[in-house]
Design a protein around this motif. Structure first.
Motif, PDB file in Angstrom:
ATOM      1  N   TYR A   7      -4.783  89.374 -39.312  1.00  0.00           N
ATOM      2  CA  TYR A   7      -3.594  89.791 -40.051  1.00  0.00           C
ATOM      3  C   TYR A   7      -2.435  88.836 -39.809  1.00  0.00           C
ATOM      4  CZ  TYR A   7      -1.282  91.672 -35.842  1.00  0.00           C
ATOM      5  OH  TYR A   7      -0.663  91.819 -34.625  1.00  0.00           O
ATOM      6  N   GLN A   8      -1.489  88.883 -40.728  1.00  0.00           N
ATOM      7  CA  GLN A   8      -0.266  88.105 -40.616  1.00  0.00           C
ATOM      8  C   GLN A   8       0.866  88.966 -41.157  1.00  0.00           C
ATOM      9  OE1 GLN A   8      -0.339  84.300 -42.661  1.00  0.00           O
ATOM     10  NE2 GLN A   8       1.308  83.501 -41.385  1.00  0.00           N
ATOM     11  N   GLU A   9       1.974  89.006 -40.445  1.00  0.00           N
ATOM     12  CA  GLU A   9       3.072  89.862 -40.862  1.00  0.00           C
ATOM     13  C   GLU A   9       4.266  89.063 -41.366  1.00  0.00           C
ATOM     14  OE1 GLU A   9       2.367  93.893 -38.245  1.00  0.00           O
ATOM     15  OE2 GLU A   9       3.807  92.435 -37.474  1.00  0.00           O
ATOM     16  N   ILE A  11       8.256  89.890 -41.870  1.00  0.00           N
ATOM     17  CA  ILE A  11       9.307  90.874 -41.564  1.00  0.00           C
ATOM     18  C   ILE A  11      10.514  90.559 -42.442  1.00  0.00           C
ATOM     19  CG2 ILE A  11      10.660  91.978 -39.728  1.00  0.00           C
ATOM     20  CD1 ILE A  11       7.710  91.893 -38.938  1.00  0.00           C
ATOM     21  N   VAL A  49      -3.078  93.974 -48.623  1.00  0.00           N
ATOM     22  CA  VAL A  49      -1.771  94.213 -48.013  1.00  0.00           C
ATOM     23  C   VAL A  49      -1.750  95.572 -47.321  1.00  0.00           C
ATOM     24  CG1 VAL A  49      -0.499  92.782 -49.656  1.00  0.00           C
ATOM     25  CG2 VAL A  49      -0.822  95.235 -50.132  1.00  0.00           C
ATOM     26  N   PHE A  51       1.430  98.257 -45.333  1.00  0.00           N
ATOM     27  CA  PHE A  51       2.838  98.482 -45.019  1.00  0.00           C
ATOM     28  C   PHE A  51       2.880  99.408 -43.815  1.00  0.00           C
ATOM     29  CE2 PHE A  51       2.165  97.772 -49.506  1.00  0.00           C
ATOM     30  CZ  PHE A  51       3.108  96.800 -49.831  1.00  0.00           C
ATOM     31  N   PRO A  52       2.959  98.839 -42.591  1.00  0.00           N
ATOM     32  CA  PRO A  52       2.858  99.667 -41.388  1.00  0.00           C
ATOM     33  C   PRO A  52       3.954 100.725 -41.257  1.00  0.00           C
ATOM     34  CG  PRO A  52       3.146  97.328 -40.840  1.00  0.00           C
ATOM     35  CD  PRO A  52       3.017  97.413 -42.314  1.00  0.00           C
ATOM     36  N   GLU A  53       5.095 100.540 -41.948  1.00  0.00           N
ATOM     37  CA  GLU A  53       6.178 101.534 -41.850  1.00  0.00           C
ATOM     38  C   GLU A  53       6.236 102.417 -43.095  1.00  0.00           C
ATOM     39  OE1 GLU A  53       9.411  98.792 -41.243  1.00  0.00           O
ATOM     40  OE2 GLU A  53       8.323  97.912 -39.563  1.00  0.00           O
ATOM     41  N   THR A  64       8.297  95.730 -43.000  1.00  0.00           N
ATOM     42  CA  THR A  64       7.169  94.876 -42.615  1.00  0.00           C
ATOM     43  C   THR A  64       6.072  94.882 -43.669  1.00  0.00           C
ATOM     44  OG1 THR A  64       7.632  95.406 -40.313  1.00  0.00           O
ATOM     45  CG2 THR A  64       5.489  94.406 -40.779  1.00  0.00           C
ATOM     46  N   LEU A  65       5.659  93.696 -44.067  1.00  0.00           N
ATOM     47  CA  LEU A  65       4.510  93.531 -44.955  1.00  0.00           C
ATOM     48  C   LEU A  65       3.424  92.887 -44.118  1.00  0.00           C
ATOM     49  CD1 LEU A  65       3.095  93.409 -47.738  1.00  0.00           C
ATOM     50  CD2 LEU A  65       4.125  91.156 -48.031  1.00  0.00           C
ATOM     51  N   ARG A  66       2.243  93.496 -44.132  1.00  0.00           N
ATOM     52  CA  ARG A  66       1.126  92.963 -43.351  1.00  0.00           C
ATOM     53  C   ARG A  66       0.043  92.511 -44.325  1.00  0.00           C
ATOM     54  NH1 ARG A  66      -0.520  97.233 -39.191  1.00  0.00           N
ATOM     55  NH2 ARG A  66       1.190  96.392 -37.947  1.00  0.00           N
ATOM     56  N   LYS A  95       5.208  85.765 -39.157  1.00  0.00           N
ATOM     57  CA  LYS A  95       4.521  85.715 -37.863  1.00  0.00           C
ATOM     58  C   LYS A  95       3.247  84.883 -37.999  1.00  0.00           C
ATOM     59  CE  LYS A  95       7.026  88.962 -35.648  1.00  0.00           C
ATOM     60  NZ  LYS A  95       6.524  89.920 -34.721  1.00  0.00           N
TER      61      LYS A  95
END
Length: 196
Positions: A7-9, A11, A49, A51-53, A64-66, A95
């Motif tokens: 994964y790559q985030e 922010i 994709v 969206f952890p939040e 945050t987009l993962r 990240k």
């Protein structure tokens, strides 16, 4: 047992003058283009994709987009640094690519596009057929659901006809599936991504 995922985030960093919704619009337009350009030899987009939040209670995508993929090379092919070069480092922080922490994984989820207008239109068409009435009459019974939709969304503009539209995003629990590819927005109704 889950296979290896990477994964790559990204922010988002809103400022006093730049709202988070505006940043999502800018970032997602570039992510969409990067995903389209990242197709493999078979024409498949291998990055999804998350969206952890994400929350649909107080509809929000958070900051945050993962991006997730089964292979590290899939994420490298996306080349986020280049795709987001006009926004980084001021408005987004990118990240590095990392392996998904298996211990932190809560399961699998699917993110898909929710189209309230399409749902209302389908219901109206079926109702009109069953009750031999015009579609116009049936549409009065099923008003557009857009204003009642509780999913978070990103405001986008179509690249082809420049119409603005809301990309509503729905999150559902899922089981682990082999990656069959994702849409040009990174969504899928078949391929799930690790949730952590």
């Amino acid at each position: 047992m889950m296979g290896m995922w990477f994964y790559q985030e990204v922010i988002l960093q809103p400022t006093e003058d730049i709202a988070i919704s505006f940043l999502w619009t800018k970032v997602y337009r570039q992510i969409h283009l990067a995903l389209v350009n990242s197709k493999d030899e078979q024409g498949v987009i291998r990055c999804g994709v998350a969206f952890p939040e994400y929350s649909d209670v107080q509809p929000t995508l958070g900051r945050t987009l993962r991006l997730l993929a089964p292979e590290e090379s899939d994420l490298q092919r996306l080349n986020l640094a280049d795709a987001l070069k006009h926004l980084a480092p001021d408005y987004v922080k990118i990240k590095t690519v990392r392996p998904v922490p298996i211990r932190a994984c809560k399961g699998f989820v699917m993110y898909s596009r929710y189209q309230p207008e399409a749902t209302a239109a389908r219901k109206a068409r079926r109702y009109a057929q069953r009750h031999s009435m015009s579609i116009e009459e049936a549409q009065k019974i099923f008003p557009s659901a857009a204003n009642k939709t509780r999913y978070p969304y990103i405001q986008l503009e179509s690249m082809t006809n420049h119409h603005r539209f809301s990309l509503f995003i729905q999150k559902q629990e899922a089981v682990e599936h082999p990656c069959e590819g994702f849409s040009a927005y990174g969504f899928s109704r078949r391929s799930s991504v690790p949730d952590f």
